[in-house]
Structure formats: structure tokens, C-alpha cells
Design a protein around this motif. Structure first.
Motif, PDB file in Angstrom:
ATOM      1  N   ASP A  24       0.803  -1.216  -0.074  1.00 18.46           N
ATOM      2  CA  ASP A  24       0.071  -0.056   0.196  1.00 18.46           C
ATOM      3  C   ASP A  24       0.791   1.356  -0.129  1.00 18.46           C
ATOM      4  N   LEU A  25       1.907   1.234   0.929  1.00 10.59           N
ATOM      5  CA  LEU A  25       2.954   2.454   0.895  1.00 10.59           C
ATOM      6  C   LEU A  25       3.622   2.531  -0.371  1.00 10.59           C
ATOM      7  N   ALA A  26       4.130   1.454  -1.167  1.00  8.14           N
ATOM      8  CA  ALA A  26       4.818   1.545  -2.483  1.00  8.14           C
ATOM      9  C   ALA A  26       3.986   1.913  -3.429  1.00  8.14           C
ATOM     10  N   ALA A  27       2.664   1.697  -3.244  1.00  6.95           N
ATOM     11  CA  ALA A  27       1.651   2.194  -4.350  1.00  6.95           C
ATOM     12  C   ALA A  27       1.657   3.732  -4.396  1.00  6.95           C
ATOM     13  N   MET A  28       1.863   4.469  -3.437  1.00  8.60           N
ATOM     14  CA  MET A  28       1.780   5.855  -3.320  1.00  8.60           C
ATOM     15  C   MET A  28       2.645   6.457  -3.972  1.00  8.60           C
ATOM     16  N   LYS A  29       3.815   5.631  -4.208  1.00  2.17           N
ATOM     17  CA  LYS A  29       4.926   6.550  -5.069  1.00  2.17           C
ATOM     18  C   LYS A  29       4.395   6.774  -6.453  1.00  2.17           C
ATOM     19  N   TRP A  30       3.385   6.277  -6.958  1.00  2.00           N
ATOM     20  CA  TRP A  30       3.064   6.749  -8.332  1.00  2.00           C
ATOM     21  C   TRP A  30       2.307   7.834  -8.247  1.00  2.00           C
ATOM     22  N   ARG A  31       1.591   8.056  -7.059  1.00  2.00           N
ATOM     23  CA  ARG A  31       0.794   9.102  -6.824  1.00  2.00           C
ATOM     24  C   ARG A  31       1.615  10.457  -6.335  1.00  2.00           C
ATOM     25  N   LEU A  32       2.530  10.353  -5.725  1.00  2.00           N
ATOM     26  CA  LEU A  32       3.232  11.549  -5.023  1.00  2.00           C
ATOM     27  C   LEU A  32       4.715  10.772  -4.782  1.00  2.00           C
ATOM     28  N   SER A  33       5.670  11.633  -4.730  1.00  2.00           N
ATOM     29  CA  SER A  33       6.882  11.200  -4.110  1.00  2.00           C
ATOM     30  C   SER A  33       6.961  10.734  -2.798  1.00  2.00           C
ATOM     31  N   LEU A  34       7.753   9.765  -2.290  1.00  2.00           N
ATOM     32  CA  LEU A  34       7.830   9.254  -0.982  1.00  2.00           C
ATOM     33  C   LEU A  34       8.654  10.048  -0.214  1.00  2.00           C
ATOM     34  N   THR A  35       8.293  10.316   1.041  1.00  2.00           N
ATOM     35  CA  THR A  35       9.125  11.131   1.846  1.00  2.00           C
ATOM     36  C   THR A  35      10.243  10.433   2.372  1.00  2.00           C
ATOM     37  N   ASP A  36      11.232  10.645   3.161  1.00  2.00           N
ATOM     38  CA  ASP A  36      12.430  10.125   3.770  1.00  2.00           C
ATOM     39  C   ASP A  36      11.900   8.964   4.688  1.00  2.00           C
ATOM     40  N   ASP A  37      11.032   9.389   5.412  1.00  2.00           N
ATOM     41  CA  ASP A  37      10.305   8.562   6.359  1.00  2.00           C
ATOM     42  C   ASP A  37       9.554   7.337   5.723  1.00  2.00           C
ATOM     43  N   GLN A  38       8.902   7.762   4.631  1.00  2.00           N
ATOM     44  CA  GLN A  38       8.218   6.731   3.985  1.00  2.00           C
ATOM     45  C   GLN A  38       9.097   5.614   3.317  1.00  2.00           C
ATOM     46  N   ARG A  39      10.325   6.103   2.893  1.00  2.00           N
ATOM     47  CA  ARG A  39      11.320   5.183   2.379  1.00  2.00           C
ATOM     48  C   ARG A  39      11.865   4.304   3.312  1.00  2.00           C
ATOM     49  N   HIS A  40      12.055   4.918   4.494  1.00  2.00           N
ATOM     50  CA  HIS A  40      12.589   4.288   5.650  1.00  2.00           C
ATOM     51  C   HIS A  40      11.608   3.226   5.964  1.00  2.00           C
ATOM     52  N   ASP A  41      10.290   3.581   6.004  1.00  2.00           N
ATOM     53  CA  ASP A  41       9.162   2.830   6.508  1.00  2.00           C
ATOM     54  C   ASP A  41       9.351   1.324   5.440  1.00  2.00           C
ATOM     55  N   LEU A  42       9.516   1.740   4.139  1.00  2.00           N
ATOM     56  CA  LEU A  42       9.382   0.366   3.341  1.00  2.00           C
ATOM     57  C   LEU A  42      10.463  -0.374   3.616  1.00  2.00           C
ATOM     58  N   LYS A  43      11.724   0.112   3.822  1.00  2.00           N
ATOM     59  CA  LYS A  43      12.683  -0.748   4.351  1.00  2.00           C
ATOM     60  C   LYS A  43      12.332  -1.446   5.570  1.00  2.00           C
ATOM     61  N   GLN A  44      11.802  -0.785   6.394  1.00  2.00           N
ATOM     62  CA  GLN A  44      11.350  -1.339   7.959  1.00  2.00           C
ATOM     63  C   GLN A  44      10.488  -2.558   7.703  1.00  2.00           C
ATOM     64  N   PHE A  45       9.388  -2.259   6.784  1.00  2.00           N
ATOM     65  CA  PHE A  45       8.439  -3.376   6.489  1.00  2.00           C
ATOM     66  C   PHE A  45       9.025  -4.629   5.551  1.00  2.00           C
ATOM     67  N   ALA A  46      10.148  -4.308   4.905  1.00  2.00           N
ATOM     68  CA  ALA A  46      10.817  -5.384   3.992  1.00  2.00           C
ATOM     69  C   ALA A  46      11.465  -6.422   5.058  1.00  2.00           C
ATOM     70  N   LEU A  47      12.247  -5.598   6.182  1.00  2.00           N
ATOM     71  CA  LEU A  47      12.879  -6.430   7.188  1.00  2.00           C
ATOM     72  C   LEU A  47      11.786  -7.197   7.960  1.00  2.00           C
ATOM     73  N   ARG A  48      10.837  -6.434   8.481  1.00  2.00           N
ATOM     74  CA  ARG A  48       9.757  -6.977   9.497  1.00  2.00           C
ATOM     75  C   ARG A  48       8.979  -8.485   8.558  1.00  2.00           C
ATOM     76  N   VAL A  49       8.805  -8.221   7.338  1.00  2.00           N
ATOM     77  CA  VAL A  49       8.435  -9.467   6.524  1.00  2.00           C
ATOM     78  C   VAL A  49       9.442 -10.440   6.719  1.00  2.00           C
ATOM     79  N   ARG A  50      10.572 -10.303   6.382  1.00  2.00           N
ATOM     80  CA  ARG A  50      11.629 -11.392   6.370  1.00  2.00           C
ATOM     81  C   ARG A  50      11.745 -12.052   8.041  1.00  2.00           C
ATOM     82  N   VAL A  51      11.684 -10.946   8.887  1.00  2.00           N
ATOM     83  CA  VAL A  51      11.765 -11.718  10.327  1.00  2.00           C
ATOM     84  C   VAL A  51      10.655 -12.383  10.410  1.00  2.00           C
ATOM     85  N   HIS A  52       9.308 -12.060  10.174  1.00  2.00           N
ATOM     86  CA  HIS A  52       8.150 -12.986  10.548  1.00  2.00           C
ATOM     87  C   HIS A  52       8.331 -14.227   9.834  1.00  2.00           C
TER      88      HIS A  52
END
Length: 189
Positions: A75-103
Motif C-alpha cells: 500500500d505504501l509503495a503504491a503511493m509513489k505513483w501518486r506522489l514522491s515518497l518522503t524519507d520517512d516513508q522510504r525508511h518505512d518501506l525498508k522496515q516493512f521489508a525487514l519485518r516481513v523477513r523476520v516474521h
């Protein structure tokens, strides 16, 4: 904001330790409730099943968390097509990827423990020792509370009641010690 992401292996290891601790505690509580309330005899197979059920429940829970975090990431990655992502949102994407791998890895680790009879037996043995220590400690505390000075004015009047309570508590303590001595680590022969 450029915060470091935690180490994947360490995070999975810590998550597994926490999960195993929770499983041990659940089995310990089951042993105590089974002995005190239900008057069940100690049955290592029953508690091994309980441990496996807890491990499987936690594994399935981690599968669901992985799917949920993956959806949030998409859902967050889909937002980049509508507007550019902030630094926090890019960090969130990295966090999400890590969390998926951890789980995902934690799910695999929990399933592996549930499938390993030796590890399940160690969890049950540890839970049984903890349950025995807890019951022994509670019984000892109760005995200390029952200590009475024979110089008290109503000592003779309540002596028989105190003796009966003392005998019952001592019998419970002896039973707990017997159960501990005949637990899984002593029944291997």
C-alpha cells in the motif's frame, strides 16, 4: 532521518527466545493448573502436545503478521505513483521489508522447534521444573505463615486446625517433590 535497521539474524534469534519463553510459561501454567485444580497426574506427552500447539499457534500468528506487513508495504509503495515518497516513508518501506523477513524466518524457526521432539522435550522439562519450584515455594510460604507461637492465648484452642492444615500442606509439598523427582528427566530408563 537515516536510522539503522536492526540485524535480521539477531532479531529472529531474539524473537525465537521470547517465543520459546512464552511457550515454556504456558506449559508451566498448564502443569500447575492441571495438578492443583484438575488433579491431573503428570503426563509428559500431554504437555509436549501443549508445547507443540503453542509453537504452532505462534508460527501461524507470525505468518499472519508477515502477510499484514506485506500488505502495508504494498500500500505504501503504491503511493509513489501518486506522489514522491518522503524519507520517512522510504525508511518505512525498508522496515516493512525487514519485518516481513523476520516474521517469515521466525515462522520457520517455530515450526522447526515444534517438529523437533528433543527441543519440545527440553521445553516441557524446563516448564516442569519451574512449575515444581513455584508450587514448592508457594507451599513453603504458606507453611511459614502457619508458624504459631505456643505461648499465644488461643494456641491450644486452634491447635488441631493448624495441625490439619500443616499436614495437608506438607503432603502437597511431598507430592510436588515426588512429581519433580519422577518428571521426564527421571523417567528415561
Amino acid at each position: 532521518m537515516n536510522a539503522e535497521l536492526p540485524d535480521l539474524e539477531r532479531t529472529v534469534d531474539e524473537g525465537l527466545l521470547i517465543a520459546l519463553s512464552a511457550v515454556r510459561m504456558a506449559v508451566k501454567n498448564d502443569i500447575i493448573v492441571g495438578a492443583l485444580r484438575e488433579h491431573f497426574d503428570y503426563d509428559s506427552a500431554r504437555y509436549a502436545d501443549n508445547a507443540r500447539n503453542e509453537l504452532n499457534r505462534l508460527a501461524r500468528q507470525n505468518e499472519e503478521y508477515s502477510r499484514r506487513v506485506n500488505r502495508m508495504s504494498r500500500d505504501l509503495a503504491a503511493m509513489k505513483w501518486r506522489l514522491s515518497l518522503t524519507d520517512d516513508q522510504r525508511h518505512d518501506l525498508k522496515q516493512f521489508a525487514l519485518r516481513v523477513r523476520v516474521h517469515e524466518r521466525l515462522t520457520l524457526a517455530l515450526d522447526a522447534v515444534a517438529d523437533d521432539n528433543d527441543q519440545v522435550a527440553r521445553i516441557v522439562a524446563s516448564a516442569q521444573r519451574s512449575a515444581s519450584e513455584e508450587v514448592s515455594s508457594a507451599v513453603s510460604s504458606k507453611l511459614i505463615e502457619l508458624a504459631v507461637d505456643q505461648r499465644e492465648p488461643d494456641y491450644a484452642e486452634h491447635r488441631s486446625e493448624r495441625l490439619e492444615a500443616f499436614v495437608l500442606i506438607n503432603l502437597a509439598l511431598l507430592q510436588a517433590k515426588h512429581d519433580a523427582a519422577t518428571g521426564p528427566e527421571f523417567n528415561e530408563y
